[in-house]
Design a protein around this motif. Structure first.
Motif, short mmCIF file in Angstrom:
data_model
loop_
_atom_site.label_atom_id
_atom_site.label_comp_id
_atom_site.label_asym_id
_atom_site.label_seq_id
_atom_site.Cartn_x
_atom_site.Cartn_y
_atom_site.Cartn_z
N ALA A 39 0.87 -1.18 0.00
CA ALA A 39 0.00 0.00 0.00
C ALA A 39 0.91 1.23 0.00
O ALA A 39 1.70 1.42 0.92
N LYS A 41 -0.32 4.41 -0.74
CA LYS A 41 -1.17 5.60 -0.76
C LYS A 41 -0.51 6.74 0.03
O LYS A 41 0.48 6.53 0.73
N TYR A 45 2.95 6.76 2.19
CA TYR A 45 2.96 7.10 3.62
C TYR A 45 3.99 8.21 3.85
O TYR A 45 4.71 8.21 4.84
N PHE A 87 -7.23 2.53 -4.81
CA PHE A 87 -8.18 2.11 -3.78
C PHE A 87 -9.51 2.83 -3.99
O PHE A 87 -10.54 2.21 -4.04
N ARG A 137 -16.55 1.01 5.91
CA ARG A 137 -16.05 2.03 4.99
C ARG A 137 -16.42 1.65 3.57
O ARG A 137 -17.52 1.18 3.31
N TYR A 164 -10.91 -7.59 -2.93
CA TYR A 164 -10.24 -7.33 -1.66
C TYR A 164 -11.16 -6.68 -0.65
O TYR A 164 -12.20 -6.13 -0.98
N HIS A 166 -10.68 -4.68 3.56
CA HIS A 166 -9.71 -4.06 4.46
C HIS A 166 -10.10 -4.43 5.89
O HIS A 166 -11.23 -4.23 6.29
N ASN A 208 -4.02 -6.67 5.82
CA ASN A 208 -3.12 -5.52 5.95
C ASN A 208 -1.93 -5.94 6.82
O ASN A 208 -1.72 -7.13 7.08
N THR A 209 -1.18 -4.98 7.33
CA THR A 209 0.05 -5.32 8.06
C THR A 209 -0.17 -6.33 9.20
O THR A 209 0.40 -7.42 9.16
N PRO A 210 -1.00 -6.01 10.21
CA PRO A 210 -1.08 -6.97 11.32
C PRO A 210 -1.69 -8.30 10.90
O PRO A 210 -1.25 -9.37 11.35
N CYS A 224 -1.75 -7.22 1.52
CA CYS A 224 -1.62 -5.81 1.16
C CYS A 224 -1.06 -5.03 2.34
O CYS A 224 -1.78 -4.32 3.03
N PRO A 225 0.24 -5.18 2.59
CA PRO A 225 0.82 -4.46 3.73
C PRO A 225 1.17 -3.02 3.37
O PRO A 225 1.72 -2.75 2.32
N GLY A 226 0.83 -2.11 4.26
CA GLY A 226 1.24 -0.72 4.09
C GLY A 226 2.32 -0.41 5.11
O GLY A 226 3.51 -0.33 4.80
N ARG A 227 1.91 -0.28 6.37
CA ARG A 227 2.83 0.17 7.41
C ARG A 227 4.11 -0.66 7.48
O ARG A 227 5.20 -0.13 7.73
C1 LIG Z 1 -3.89 1.35 3.54
C2 LIG Z 1 -4.50 0.08 3.16
C3 LIG Z 1 -3.87 -1.14 3.49
C4 LIG Z 1 -2.61 -1.22 4.29
O1 LIG Z 1 -2.87 -1.08 5.66
P1 LIG Z 1 -1.68 -1.16 6.75
O2 LIG Z 1 -2.43 -1.35 8.01
O3 LIG Z 1 -0.93 0.12 6.68
O4 LIG Z 1 -0.84 -2.33 6.41
C5 LIG Z 1 -4.48 -2.30 3.07
N1 LIG Z 1 -5.63 -2.29 2.35
C6 LIG Z 1 -6.26 -1.14 2.02
C7 LIG Z 1 -7.53 -1.18 1.24
C8 LIG Z 1 -5.73 0.08 2.41
O5 LIG Z 1 -6.35 1.23 2.10
#
Ligand SMILES: *Cc1c(COP(=O)(O)O)cnc(C)c1O
Length: 395
Positions: A39, A41, A45, A87, A137, A164, A166, A208-210, A224-227
């Motif tokens: 991620a 976005k 970050y 997204f 959301r 997908y 979230h 996501n990350t966790p 889909c890891p962001g952090r």
């Molecule tokens: C930002 C986002 C993520 C990543 O989330 P983290 O908690 O930062 O890993 C995953 N999926 C979607 C749809 C997001 O908007």
């Protein structure tokens, strides 16, 4: 660092090898068969989208997940060729031409949006469907998903490449997991319709990350890891947790002027301009409009010549005033460290963040594109941003 590359003397130092390392740690964790969509976005970050995505593409990321179509177009204009998912940042039907022109994957949660892509597409344009499972959301509610798929799958000009959701949160298996499980069950119930329609969709994910770290069984065909890509995980370190590091190594500035003033706004409450006794100050580049919190004026400090120097006032939009009373040796042009190392001294990102009173996401994304990003590879500076443009630094 050679300062001649900078056009504004306030910059972040970002280690691209750490981005690569974090991605590699996640790849090692999930193995070669699970797809990874970092991620990226919010301008990655806040790390700066172009250089970090170049590295992620090169490291073998399968998709990039950006927040809006402008970020995606910027990536295309800078030579990123890999699949990019948006997204959601606009109504897909109002930007359908751009999705087609730049080969971008929209997130679809209405039939109307899917029709707009289908109508313009001459081949099978890839789309992802977004399911809402409990974050409250975006996305079609999981229970209504089968109906959406039936209608979208029947359209010509479209290929459903991904699905997908979230997650709201996730934790290690010995911690409460009811909410994550409920989201997962809703997701699985929703996508059961794929078997019925004999639809094969290559990328299915909600981790996501966790979730991707703590719950391997939630990984489905992708994560889909962001952090985590940016070095942070909300989970406590345990066995099985990838070793991550912050690519954002330092935030620095320089003294644009050193002088004695006869009076100034030194009262932290900024009540009045008083005629204080002469005061020895330094003015550094970088102020409130760059993401420096006004709270920094109360008890904040930076490093100059290896010494901790207090902030005298930071209510300016583009400058911060330092109290150099105890650092008389400071000169115009000296480096200022907001966080990071200077000689034997160091201020951590955590210390700076605490003095701003912001959580990590607010802290990162509060740092505006005004601030140059200087990228390092192999320990050497390799490129620098000027706004949203990027300039290579020749070795
Ligand atoms: C930002 C986002 C993520 C990543 O989330 P983290 O908690 O930062 O890993 C995953 N999926 C979607 C749809 C997001 O908007």
């Amino acid at each position: 660092m050679d300062w001649k590359y900078l056009r504004r003397d306030c910059w972040l130092e970002i280690d691209l090898d750490a981005v690569r390392g974090n991605f590699a740690a996640l790849r090692a964790m999930v193995g070669p068969d699970i797809k990874i969509m970092p991620a990226v976005k919010a301008n990655a970050y806040s790390h700066g989208i172009i250089e970090t995505c170049r590295v992620l593409e090169d490291a073998g990321a399968d998709y990039l997940g950006v927040g809006n179509i402008d970020e995606a177009i910027l990536l295309r204009e800078n030579g990123i060729k890999m699949p990019i998912l948006i997204f959601a940042g606009n109504l897909v039907e109002e930007a359908a031409e751009l999705y087609i022109k730049y080969r971008l994957i929209p997130t679809i949660f209405t039939v109307k949006a899917a029709q707009s892509i289908s109508r313009l597409s001459s081949s099978k344009h890839p789309v992802f469907l977004g399911i809402e499972t409990g974050r409250g959301r975006l996305g079609v509610n999981a229970e209504e998903f089968p109906e959406l798929v039936r209608q979208v799958a029947a359209l010509p000009g479209i290929r459903i490449e991904g699905i997908y959701s979230h997650m709201a949160g996730a934790d290690w298996p010995d911690r409460p997991q009811e909410y994550a499980r409920w989201q997962y069950e809703r997701f699985l119930n929703g996508i059961r319709v794929l078997d019925e329609l004999k639809l094969s969709v290559p990328f299915i994910q909600l981790a996501n990350t966790p979730a991707s770290i703590a719950c391997p069984e939630l990984r489905l065909t992708g994560i889909c890891p962001g952090r985590a890509i940016w070095g942070y995980s909300p989970l406590e370190q345990r066995e099985g947790h990838p070793v991550l590091s912050f690519p954002m190594k330092a935030w620095k500035s320089r003294l644009l002027m050193v002088k004695d003033v006869a009076g100034g706004k030194f009262d932290p409450d900024f009540k009045a301009v008083r005629l204080d006794p002469p005061k020895h100050i330094g003015v550094m580049a970088g102020g409130v409009s760059d993401g420096i919190s006004p709270k920094f004026a109360r008890g904040g400090y930076v490093l100059v010549r290896g010494k901790k120097v207090p902030v005298a006032s930071s209510i300016c939009l583009e400058h911060t005033i330092l109290d150099l009373t105890d650092c008389p040796e400071a000169q115009e042009g000296d480096e200022v460290v907001l966080f990071g190392k200077q000689g034997k001294s160091e201020i951590t990102m955590e210390e700076l963040r605490a003095s701003f009173g912001r959580d990590l996401m607010e802290f990162w994304t509060g740092i505006t594109p005004h601030i140059s990003r200087v990228y390092y590879e192999g320990g050497k500076p390799c490129s620098v941003t000027h706004g949203d443009r990027i300039e290579k630094i020749k070795a």
